[in-house]
Each structure stands twice: as C-alpha cells, then as structure tokens.
Design a protein around this motif. Sequence first.
Motif, PDB file in Angstrom:
ATOM      1  N   ARG A   1      84.382-119.126 -46.483  1.00  0.00           N
ATOM      2  CA  ARG A   1      84.605-117.909 -47.265  1.00  0.00           C
ATOM      3  C   ARG A   1      83.602-116.802 -46.938  1.00  0.00           C
ATOM      4  N   SER A   2      82.445-117.181 -46.360  1.00  0.00           N
ATOM      5  CA  SER A   2      81.432-116.178 -46.003  1.00  0.00           C
ATOM      6  C   SER A   2      81.947-115.204 -44.948  1.00  0.00           C
ATOM      7  N   GLU A   3      82.974-115.617 -44.188  1.00  0.00           N
ATOM      8  CA  GLU A   3      83.555-114.731 -43.180  1.00  0.00           C
ATOM      9  C   GLU A   3      84.279-113.540 -43.815  1.00  0.00           C
ATOM     10  N   LEU A   4      84.580-113.658 -45.105  1.00  0.00           N
ATOM     11  CA  LEU A   4      85.346-112.614 -45.790  1.00  0.00           C
ATOM     12  C   LEU A   4      84.600-111.960 -46.949  1.00  0.00           C
ATOM     13  N   SER A   5      83.507-112.535 -47.365  1.00  0.00           N
ATOM     14  CA  SER A   5      82.912-112.146 -48.647  1.00  0.00           C
ATOM     15  C   SER A   5      81.905-111.005 -48.585  1.00  0.00           C
ATOM     16  N   GLU A   6      81.608-110.506 -47.375  1.00  0.00           N
ATOM     17  CA  GLU A   6      80.674-109.385 -47.245  1.00  0.00           C
ATOM     18  C   GLU A   6      81.410-108.128 -46.768  1.00  0.00           C
ATOM     19  N   LYS A   7      80.756-106.990 -46.866  1.00  0.00           N
ATOM     20  CA  LYS A   7      81.365-105.736 -46.442  1.00  0.00           C
ATOM     21  C   LYS A   7      81.795-105.815 -44.988  1.00  0.00           C
TER      22      LYS A   7
END
Length: 328
Positions: free
Chosen positions: A200-206
């Motif tokens: 999910r970190s691939e999507l959770s930042e700007k």
Amino acid sequence: MFKALILKKEEDKKASSVLEDIEVSNLPEGDVLVKINYSTLNYKDSLAITSSSPVVKAYPMVPGIDFSGEVEETSNANFKIGDKVILNGFGVGEKHWGGMSQKARVNGDWLGKLPHKFTEKQAMEIGTAGYTAMLCVMALEKNGITPNKGEIIVTGATGGVGSIAISILNKLGYQVCASSGRTEHHDYIKSLGADRIINRSELSEKGRPLGKEIWAGAIDSVGSYTLANICASTKYGGVVAACGLAQGFDLPATVMPFILRGVTLAGVDSVYHSIRGRNEAWQRLSDDLNFEHLEKMTKTITLNDVEQTAKSMLENKTYGRIVVDVNA
C-alpha cells in the motif's frame, strides 16, 4: 428484558460502552420488532464505539449498522411474524438504535427479506461490507468494465470490503491486483483470488498528477492519496469505484485523469441506497460470491468482545469479516 450494547456519553467526554438489560418498551419507535440473531462489526462501527470519529448523532445509542433476525411483531404490511430479515445501513447504529442487541424496533421500509440462499449468519458474514463490495463491482460493470478490459486494483485488501471484492471479481473472471500493507496476510489475500499484491506504500504518498496507465478499474475503500494515485494510474476510459476513507476523506488529486483519459470516479453509497439496488446486489451476491471464501474470512465474537475487537480493528490487527453472535 434483553441484552444490548449501549454507547453512553457525558458532555465533553468520550463515549463508553456497557452491556445492559433493556426493556422492549425502551426501544425507539418503529413498525417492526425484530429478534436479532447476528450483527457485524464494521469499520464504521469501530469508529463509533471508540469515539474515533463523530459517527453517532445521538446518545444513548446501540451501535451496529447491520443485523439479521426474525420478525416478532409487525404493523408493516410487507412483513409477517416469523419472516427472516436483514438490515444494512439506513442510519441504524448512527441515528437509530442498531444491531448489537438481541432485539430491535425499526422502520419496516429499511428491512429486506433474507435471500433464500443465505443463512442468517452468512448474511452477516457478508453484511454491509460485502453488499458495498457488490455495489462497487456493479458500478464497474455498468460503466463498461468487463474482464477483458484489464486488471482491477482493490485497496484495503484484508478488510471486509476488500476481501469480498477480491472474491467476487475472481469468480467473475477479472484479473485482480490487491493493495495491502500486511505481508503476514498475503497467503490469505491470494487464497481469495488476487493475482498479485502490491504494498500500500506504493499508493499512500503524494504522487504525480498523471502516471503510467496500469488499471482498467479500481475498488477503493481508502481515499486520500491512495485514491488520487489510483485515478492517476487508471487506463483511458477506466472506472474507479470509491466507497471508503480509511486513509482520509480528502482527495488531493487533479482533474487530469478525468479530462485527459476520460476516467470515471464512481461514488458508492451503501447506507441510503435504493431498495431496488439493494435487492439486485443481494441477488448478485447469491450468484457471484464464493461461499467457501466466507468461512476463511470470518471470525465470530460475542457482545462482550465488541469493544476490544473494535480497538483492534482500528489498530489494523483484524482482517476479513467480524460477525457478532448477539445471543452467545
């Protein structure tokens, strides 16, 4: 007398929950009295029980946005004593006493008859989460997203909506990419039918306003940067069904995916969805959900377990569906 979980709140303090014996005469108004057998613990319920978000509009309140049970009394012409019924949404557990109780008195217009293919427990193993997942799949279909169009990404893959969405999409023949930050549950996610998993970190930042075209469609229960990044990486003419805000209610996106790629952002509301749409969704669930998956994604708890399990859910320590046996 019957048992109910009651949320009480003193001014300027967090709500507290207590299991109490209640008289039927203390129930709120309604034209159908239901003997409840099962409820569920959803993300929204956990927010309400822990006072993590202003879900509850009035106190005291019985939480629980779902229940299944049997009609005990009715003045509503659509139901008779003994009918098996289900309820999802319509503000129960928020504005009107909900399902974490052994009895409920509600407006009969909010009730649906239990589909013949389901037991009362199975209906709650599906619950609002599964019904919402089905509405999301239907939103993709109605906007022309068929299995041959490409991969569908499902966020919150270990949650109730995500788990059931993966199961449905797999049975319908879609390729599924699951987004999850919980590596310990990768085998579980794949057992439901996910073809691949991304962190999910691939999507959770700007991210960028417009990214590489990857997905034909999406079912998102997370919101915020995750939803924005999915829109930015959805293929031309793709559809994103948005139904949750686990990361946040903001949407830090641009219009570029919508005006340059014709991406459709389809909002999915399960609380006040039409009776016709509900009936269609439940019929589809009876046809398109793998019942074997329900067992592996479900944990059953009692009313005594609800408060602690709600805290665990918000700490990301639960997965799948949580059914509440209100009579255990």
